[in-house]
Design a protein around this motif. Sequence first.
Motif, short mmCIF file in Angstrom:
data_model
loop_
_atom_site.label_atom_id
_atom_site.label_comp_id
_atom_site.label_asym_id
_atom_site.label_seq_id
_atom_site.Cartn_x
_atom_site.Cartn_y
_atom_site.Cartn_z
N ILE A 62 0.86 -1.18 0.00
CA ILE A 62 0.00 0.00 0.00
C ILE A 62 0.90 1.24 0.00
O ILE A 62 1.71 1.39 0.92
N PRO A 63 0.80 2.09 -1.00
CA PRO A 63 -0.15 2.04 -2.12
C PRO A 63 0.19 0.90 -3.08
O PRO A 63 1.36 0.61 -3.33
N TYR A 64 -0.87 0.30 -3.66
CA TYR A 64 -0.66 -0.83 -4.55
C TYR A 64 -0.32 -0.36 -5.96
O TYR A 64 -0.97 0.52 -6.52
N GLU A 65 0.73 -0.95 -6.50
CA GLU A 65 1.07 -0.80 -7.91
C GLU A 65 1.53 -2.16 -8.40
O GLU A 65 2.40 -2.78 -7.78
N ARG B 46 -2.68 -9.15 -6.17
CA ARG B 46 -3.70 -8.30 -6.79
C ARG B 46 -5.10 -8.78 -6.45
O ARG B 46 -6.00 -7.97 -6.20
N ALA B 47 -5.29 -10.09 -6.42
CA ALA B 47 -6.61 -10.65 -6.09
C ALA B 47 -7.00 -10.29 -4.65
O ALA B 47 -8.13 -9.86 -4.40
N VAL B 48 -6.07 -10.47 -3.72
CA VAL B 48 -6.34 -10.16 -2.32
C VAL B 48 -6.60 -8.67 -2.14
O VAL B 48 -7.56 -8.25 -1.49
N PHE B 49 -5.74 -7.86 -2.74
CA PHE B 49 -5.88 -6.42 -2.62
C PHE B 49 -7.22 -5.95 -3.19
O PHE B 49 -7.92 -5.13 -2.58
N CYS C 205 -0.44 -6.68 6.19
CA CYS C 205 0.11 -7.95 6.68
C CYS C 205 -0.21 -9.09 5.73
O CYS C 205 0.67 -9.91 5.39
N VAL C 206 -1.44 -9.15 5.26
CA VAL C 206 -1.88 -10.25 4.40
C VAL C 206 -1.14 -10.23 3.06
O VAL C 206 -0.87 -11.28 2.47
N THR C 207 -0.82 -9.03 2.56
CA THR C 207 -0.13 -8.92 1.26
C THR C 207 1.38 -8.78 1.40
O THR C 207 2.07 -8.47 0.43
N HIS C 208 1.91 -9.00 2.60
CA HIS C 208 3.36 -8.97 2.79
C HIS C 208 4.00 -10.03 1.88
O HIS C 208 3.48 -11.14 1.75
N ILE D 299 4.15 -13.63 3.14
CA ILE D 299 2.86 -14.33 3.19
C ILE D 299 2.42 -14.77 1.80
O ILE D 299 2.01 -15.91 1.58
N ILE D 300 2.55 -13.86 0.84
CA ILE D 300 2.16 -14.18 -0.54
C ILE D 300 3.02 -15.30 -1.09
O ILE D 300 2.53 -16.18 -1.82
N SER D 301 4.30 -15.32 -0.75
CA SER D 301 5.19 -16.39 -1.21
C SER D 301 4.72 -17.75 -0.70
O SER D 301 4.74 -18.74 -1.44
N GLU D 302 4.27 -17.80 0.55
CA GLU D 302 3.79 -19.07 1.11
C GLU D 302 2.50 -19.51 0.43
O GLU D 302 2.31 -20.70 0.17
N ILE D 303 1.61 -18.57 0.16
CA ILE D 303 0.37 -18.91 -0.57
C ILE D 303 0.70 -19.45 -1.94
O ILE D 303 0.11 -20.43 -2.42
#
Length: 463
Positions: free
Chosen positions: A205-208, A284-287, A445-448, A451-455
């Motif tokens: 955040i901000p998302y790009e 991007r999906a989570v955001f 936190c969710v888009t860290h 975390i995304i790497s583990e998903i």
Amino acid sequence: MEVEEEVTRLRCVAKFLLEENVESPVVLKDCAKNWPCSKWGLHKFCESLKEKLIKIRIGYKDKAQWEGECVYEMATMTNLMEWCESTESAASAPSSSQNQTNKTSRDDNPLMKYNPEIYWCYADYKYMAEMFSENQDILKEVCWSTLGFEGRDGYDSTLWIGSEGANTPCHYDSYGCNLVLQVVGKKKWYLFSPDQTEFLYPTRIPYEESSVFSEVNIMNPDLVKHSLFQSATPYIVTLQPGDILVVPHHWWHYVESLETSVSVNCWMNLPVDDECRLQEAITRAVFSRFYEKNDQESGDWLNPTESIVSMDVNLEYINEIMNNIKKTKVKRILHEDSENTDVGYSQRCHAMDNPAVGRSLEDDQSAKCHRKRKLIHSDEGDVSEVKTKRYTASSNKHCMNFFREIGVIAEIVPRQMSKDIKQEVMDIAGHNNEQNVDVKTILQCVTHPKIISEISKLLLNKL
């Protein structure tokens, strides 16, 4: 004859960069001196673009700002050049007739209301193919193919034109290896290796799309809020006209123009990019879902260059990337079974640098993605081996030996304590008020990236 011999030597640079995966930033000194674009100046762009309007980002020189906090104006390249030269023009004391001409011009210039001593202006991240759609000959003057990146030129590049103080917030790029050519003026780069990510407080955040930003104000950090930044040690380099900087995969960088400057860059695909695209698609999906459900609170969550797409489209991205990875995995297994050997980097690099491969994938589906580097892309890379790099003296020595052999003056960007950063750190340690957890904090936190790497790994295990 000498020029032809130099071109022949330089053409092996692409293969080396992609095969050896250079581990530290490298500056190729005066490497583009024979490229036609080395003769560019702002007047060249004024002649080519004429009255074409360009979005200019404007910010304060003494204040760190996200792109969403900046002011934007639509102006011509002539307006920008006139604004950059306004201080010099005032010092030259023109005649009364010239004064009248300049006054008329300035009255029509939307940038002139911004004092150059207080503000900077930046025509950043401009796709050359779009900017010069009516004068495409200029695209051929950017000669990445000279380095062995076949078919790559200005069509695949972005242009950055900024005044003194113009800067890019600290971030790393999700995909590829970044090659940056300094054309006009000087730019200072502060780079941090991927193993220092925890010190830089990554945020989406901000998302790009394809940019992971740092929460830290690099030049004026708050050590109460970002205490780990004290352990960060930057690699620092000032680029001169004709220099080419190689920014390796996932290296953080903060960039600032020391004077009016022009740069051109191009991202070169790497074998690990498919997995990185999967992580980006998940982010991007989570955001997007959080953004849609919290539209009243999300005013500063999105970079001005971005837009949100539906969950259906995001899932299409994810599934298409997963299919690309699956196909690559199957090909690799078949190849190993038939020849009992790993696929060579050189074969993969040939596919990656074939412009027909990259451009044929720009269909309607992928065009919905931000054009920075497509989310949907299919390379022949091995996505199963993403290793943590160790930045060693031996690998740097190997790199320098290579460039010495082909007659290129190269410099490994030194890792050092920066007085520019550290002195201000010690002088400015702000006060961090206690804050309650809100939706934005949870989204961060969710888009860290961890975390995304583990998903991503969990999804890949389902292949």
